[in-house]
Design a protein around this motif. Structure first.
Motif, PDB file in Angstrom:
ATOM      1  N   PHE A   1       2.676   6.272  17.188  1.00  0.00           N
ATOM      2  CA  PHE A   1       3.992   6.695  16.704  1.00  0.00           C
ATOM      3  C   PHE A   1       4.223   8.166  17.045  1.00  0.00           C
ATOM      4  O   PHE A   1       3.281   8.969  17.108  1.00  0.00           O
ATOM      5  CB  PHE A   1       4.082   6.560  15.176  1.00  0.00           C
TER       6      PHE A   1
ATOM      7  N   PHE B  47       5.047  15.063  15.289  1.00  0.00           N
ATOM      8  CA  PHE B  47       3.686  14.617  15.019  1.00  0.00           C
ATOM      9  C   PHE B  47       3.432  13.294  15.736  1.00  0.00           C
ATOM     10  O   PHE B  47       4.225  12.352  15.636  1.00  0.00           O
ATOM     11  CB  PHE B  47       3.463  14.411  13.517  1.00  0.00           C
TER      12      PHE B  47
ATOM     13  N   THR C 107       0.846  -1.192   0.000  1.00  0.00           N
ATOM     14  CA  THR C 107       0.000   0.000   0.000  1.00  0.00           C
ATOM     15  C   THR C 107       0.883   1.246   0.000  1.00  0.00           C
ATOM     16  O   THR C 107       1.889   1.280   0.704  1.00  0.00           O
ATOM     17  CB  THR C 107      -0.916   0.034   1.237  1.00  0.00           C
TER      18      THR C 107
ATOM     19  N   TYR D  52       0.401  12.243   0.477  1.00  0.00           N
ATOM     20  CA  TYR D  52       0.004  13.312   1.372  1.00  0.00           C
ATOM     21  C   TYR D  52       0.386  14.647   0.763  1.00  0.00           C
ATOM     22  O   TYR D  52       1.326  14.762  -0.013  1.00  0.00           O
ATOM     23  CB  TYR D  52       0.720  13.186   2.730  1.00  0.00           C
TER      24      TYR D  52
ATOM     25  N   THR E 206      -4.991   6.760  -1.172  1.00  0.00           N
ATOM     26  CA  THR E 206      -4.351   5.496  -0.811  1.00  0.00           C
ATOM     27  C   THR E 206      -4.408   4.590  -2.024  1.00  0.00           C
ATOM     28  O   THR E 206      -5.452   4.505  -2.690  1.00  0.00           O
ATOM     29  CB  THR E 206      -5.107   4.836   0.345  1.00  0.00           C
TER      30      THR E 206
ATOM     31  N   ARG F   1       3.736   1.061   2.868  1.00  0.00           N
ATOM     32  CA  ARG F   1       3.482   0.125   3.949  1.00  0.00           C
ATOM     33  C   ARG F   1       3.606  -1.281   3.388  1.00  0.00           C
ATOM     34  O   ARG F   1       3.223  -1.536   2.250  1.00  0.00           O
ATOM     35  CB  ARG F   1       2.064   0.383   4.459  1.00  0.00           C
TER      36      ARG F   1
ATOM     37  N   ASN G 178      -6.544  -3.348  18.236  1.00  0.00           N
ATOM     38  CA  ASN G 178      -5.178  -3.473  17.724  1.00  0.00           C
ATOM     39  C   ASN G 178      -4.769  -2.186  17.040  1.00  0.00           C
ATOM     40  O   ASN G 178      -5.371  -1.804  16.042  1.00  0.00           O
ATOM     41  CB  ASN G 178      -5.072  -4.624  16.721  1.00  0.00           C
TER      42      ASN G 178
ATOM     43  N   PHE H 198       0.730   5.671   0.027  1.00  0.00           N
ATOM     44  CA  PHE H 198      -0.102   6.803   0.405  1.00  0.00           C
ATOM     45  C   PHE H 198       0.517   8.088  -0.146  1.00  0.00           C
ATOM     46  O   PHE H 198       1.743   8.219  -0.197  1.00  0.00           O
ATOM     47  CB  PHE H 198      -0.188   6.923   1.934  1.00  0.00           C
TER      48      PHE H 198
ATOM     49  N   GLN I   5       4.166   3.197   8.561  1.00  0.00           N
ATOM     50  CA  GLN I   5       4.354   3.755   7.228  1.00  0.00           C
ATOM     51  C   GLN I   5       5.765   4.307   7.135  1.00  0.00           C
ATOM     52  O   GLN I   5       6.262   4.927   8.075  1.00  0.00           O
ATOM     53  CB  GLN I   5       3.334   4.862   6.948  1.00  0.00           C
TER      54      GLN I   5
ATOM     55  N   TYR J 199       6.593  11.009  15.203  1.00  0.00           N
ATOM     56  CA  TYR J 199       7.466  11.333  14.079  1.00  0.00           C
ATOM     57  C   TYR J 199       8.039  12.725  14.303  1.00  0.00           C
ATOM     58  O   TYR J 199       7.378  13.632  14.807  1.00  0.00           O
ATOM     59  CB  TYR J 199       6.703  11.317  12.751  1.00  0.00           C
TER      60      TYR J 199
ATOM     61  N   SER K 129      -0.128  19.970   9.428  1.00  0.00           N
ATOM     62  CA  SER K 129       0.036  18.526   9.456  1.00  0.00           C
ATOM     63  C   SER K 129      -0.083  17.948   8.050  1.00  0.00           C
ATOM     64  O   SER K 129      -0.368  18.665   7.092  1.00  0.00           O
ATOM     65  CB  SER K 129      -1.013  17.915  10.383  1.00  0.00           C
ATOM     66  N   LEU K 130       0.154  16.663   7.956  1.00  0.00           N
ATOM     67  CA  LEU K 130       0.023  15.978   6.677  1.00  0.00           C
ATOM     68  C   LEU K 130      -1.450  15.716   6.388  1.00  0.00           C
ATOM     69  O   LEU K 130      -2.198  15.257   7.261  1.00  0.00           O
ATOM     70  CB  LEU K 130       0.765  14.637   6.711  1.00  0.00           C
TER      71      LEU K 130
ATOM     72  N   LEU L  71      -3.891  13.508   4.077  1.00  0.00           N
ATOM     73  CA  LEU L  71      -3.936  12.364   3.178  1.00  0.00           C
ATOM     74  C   LEU L  71      -4.746  12.710   1.935  1.00  0.00           C
ATOM     75  O   LEU L  71      -5.879  13.186   2.033  1.00  0.00           O
ATOM     76  CB  LEU L  71      -4.553  11.161   3.884  1.00  0.00           C
TER      77      LEU L  71
ATOM     78  N   ASN M  28      -3.803   1.745  12.530  1.00  0.00           N
ATOM     79  CA  ASN M  28      -4.595   0.600  12.958  1.00  0.00           C
ATOM     80  C   ASN M  28      -4.757  -0.408  11.829  1.00  0.00           C
ATOM     81  O   ASN M  28      -4.029  -0.358  10.846  1.00  0.00           O
ATOM     82  CB  ASN M  28      -5.957   1.063  13.495  1.00  0.00           C
ATOM     83  N   THR M  29      -5.687  -1.313  11.979  1.00  0.00           N
ATOM     84  CA  THR M  29      -5.831  -2.400  11.014  1.00  0.00           C
ATOM     85  C   THR M  29      -6.319  -1.892   9.661  1.00  0.00           C
ATOM     86  O   THR M  29      -6.209  -2.588   8.659  1.00  0.00           O
ATOM     87  CB  THR M  29      -6.814  -3.457  11.540  1.00  0.00           C
ATOM     88  N   GLY M  30      -6.885  -0.738   9.640  1.00  0.00           N
ATOM     89  CA  GLY M  30      -7.248  -0.124   8.367  1.00  0.00           C
ATOM     90  C   GLY M  30      -6.001   0.413   7.695  1.00  0.00           C
ATOM     91  O   GLY M  30      -4.888   0.228   8.158  1.00  0.00           O
ATOM     92  N   ASN M  31      -6.152   1.068   6.622  1.00  0.00           N
ATOM     93  CA  ASN M  31      -4.985   1.541   5.903  1.00  0.00           C
ATOM     94  C   ASN M  31      -4.415   2.839   6.448  1.00  0.00           C
ATOM     95  O   ASN M  31      -3.246   3.146   6.250  1.00  0.00           O
ATOM     96  CB  ASN M  31      -5.335   1.742   4.427  1.00  0.00           C
ATOM     97  N   GLN M  32      -5.227   3.615   7.092  1.00  0.00           N
ATOM     98  CA  GLN M  32      -4.839   4.994   7.343  1.00  0.00           C
ATOM     99  C   GLN M  32      -3.988   5.197   8.581  1.00  0.00           C
ATOM    100  O   GLN M  32      -4.004   4.415   9.527  1.00  0.00           O
ATOM    101  CB  GLN M  32      -6.091   5.847   7.493  1.00  0.00           C
ATOM    102  N   PHE M  33      -3.225   6.282   8.508  1.00  0.00           N
ATOM    103  CA  PHE M  33      -2.636   6.890   9.680  1.00  0.00           C
ATOM    104  C   PHE M  33      -3.485   8.093  10.023  1.00  0.00           C
ATOM    105  O   PHE M  33      -4.018   8.754   9.142  1.00  0.00           O
ATOM    106  CB  PHE M  33      -1.229   7.405   9.357  1.00  0.00           C
TER     107      PHE M  33
ATOM    108  N   ARG N  62       7.892   4.068  18.437  1.00  0.00           N
ATOM    109  CA  ARG N  62       6.595   3.441  18.207  1.00  0.00           C
ATOM    110  C   ARG N  62       6.192   2.654  19.450  1.00  0.00           C
ATOM    111  O   ARG N  62       7.041   2.203  20.215  1.00  0.00           O
ATOM    112  CB  ARG N  62       6.635   2.513  16.994  1.00  0.00           C
TER     113      ARG N  62
ATOM    114  N   TYR O  51       1.815  -2.041  10.605  1.00  0.00           N
ATOM    115  CA  TYR O  51       1.047  -0.825  10.782  1.00  0.00           C
ATOM    116  C   TYR O  51       1.871   0.421  10.505  1.00  0.00           C
ATOM    117  O   TYR O  51       1.331   1.512  10.461  1.00  0.00           O
ATOM    118  CB  TYR O  51       0.500  -0.741  12.210  1.00  0.00           C
TER     119      TYR O  51
ATOM    120  N   PHE P  81      -3.011  11.594  11.951  1.00  0.00           N
ATOM    121  CA  PHE P  81      -1.977  12.471  12.496  1.00  0.00           C
ATOM    122  C   PHE P  81      -2.577  13.552  13.380  1.00  0.00           C
ATOM    123  O   PHE P  81      -3.679  14.056  13.121  1.00  0.00           O
ATOM    124  CB  PHE P  81      -1.219  13.170  11.362  1.00  0.00           C
ATOM    125  N   GLY P  82      -1.815  13.940  14.391  1.00  0.00           N
ATOM    126  CA  GLY P  82      -2.148  15.130  15.137  1.00  0.00           C
ATOM    127  C   GLY P  82      -1.715  16.360  14.357  1.00  0.00           C
ATOM    128  O   GLY P  82      -1.101  16.257  13.285  1.00  0.00           O
TER     129      GLY P  82
END
Lengths: 118, 113
Positions: free
Chosen positions: B35, B91, A32, A36, A49, A97, B31, A34, A107, B37, A43-44, A46, B96-101, B50, A105, B103-104
């Motif tokens: 992180f 940051f 995968t 950004y 994907t 990823r 799950n 991504f 990236q 960064y 911030s980044l 997205l 998670n188990t999905g694709n995305q991150f 992490r 998990y 971010f703060g």
């Protein structure tokens, strides 16, 4: 390990032209990838994907016809900004990823591409 | 919905002192990873540390450590013996188990000589 490269690191193009940015995973297979976008001091955000061999999934508000993403192989994804305009000027970052890794998990980020449209 | 909140837009610390950056998050997943960064002026995103959510022990990496409070959904970063090279945006991110991150909004840290 887990290195991601981006090319070019910076590019200047004229309004109305298209520009392609490459993102490569150098030592792992990126199941995968991504893309950004980041504005100064923010911030980044997205954009999309992509999974290898599949169409990219774009975030709400991102024009898929303007930001073309191709993830043709497990090591390469490209972002093409079509008919670029000055408001497209930004810093674009790719990440990748590998779901086969224990750290699935995580990236891994490329160094980014600074795009300036004149 | 997954959210990550960093409530400190800017912070500063004297060289050699200790500073703590705050991060809270919200997720319904069991799950997940957290992180921190670092993004220096070069803008390359660098993984600092992490934490796997299923591990109770707080992660440490040299001068960097976290205080992971799972019940409170808090994940703060402590930087000890701050160095000039620590000046950067930091940051917090949730994966998670999905694709995305997720971010703060980032904390800009300045180390003062």
């Amino acid at each position: 390990g887990a290195v991601v490269s981006q090319h070019p690191s910076w590019v200047i193009c004229k309004s109305g032209t298209s520009v392609k940015i490459e993102c490569r995973s150098l030592d792992f297979q990126a199941t995968t990838m991504f893309w950004y976008r980041q504005f100064p001091k923010q911030s980044l955000m997205l954009m999309a994907t992509s999974n290898e061999g599949s169409k990219a999934t774009y975030e709400q508000g991102v024009e898929k016809d303007k930001f073309l993403i191709n993830h043709a192989s497990l090591t390469l994804s490209t972002l093409t900004v079509t008919s670029a305009h000055p408001e497209d000027s930004s810093f674009y970052i790719c990440s990748a990823r590998d779901l086969t890794l224990p750290s699935r998990y995580e990236q891994y980020f490329g160094p980014g591409t600074r795009l300036t449209v004149t | 919905a997954q959210t990550v909140t960093q409530s400190q837009p800017e912070m500063s610390v004297q060289e050699a002192e200790t500073v703590t950056l705050s991060c809270t998050y919200d997720t319904s997943e069991s799950n997940y990873y957290l992180f921190w960064y670092k993004q220096p002026p070069s803008r390359q995103m660098i993984l600092v540390i992490r934490q796997e959510a299923y591990k109770q022990q707080n992660a440490t990496e040299n001068r960097f450590s976290v205080n992971f409070q799972k019940a409170a959904k808090s994940f703060s970063l402590k930087i000890s013996d701050s160095q000039l090279g620590d000046t950067a945006m930091y940051f917090c991110a949730l994966g998670n188990t999905g694709n995305q991150f997720y971010f703060g909004t980032g904390t800009s840290l300045t180390v003062i000589p």
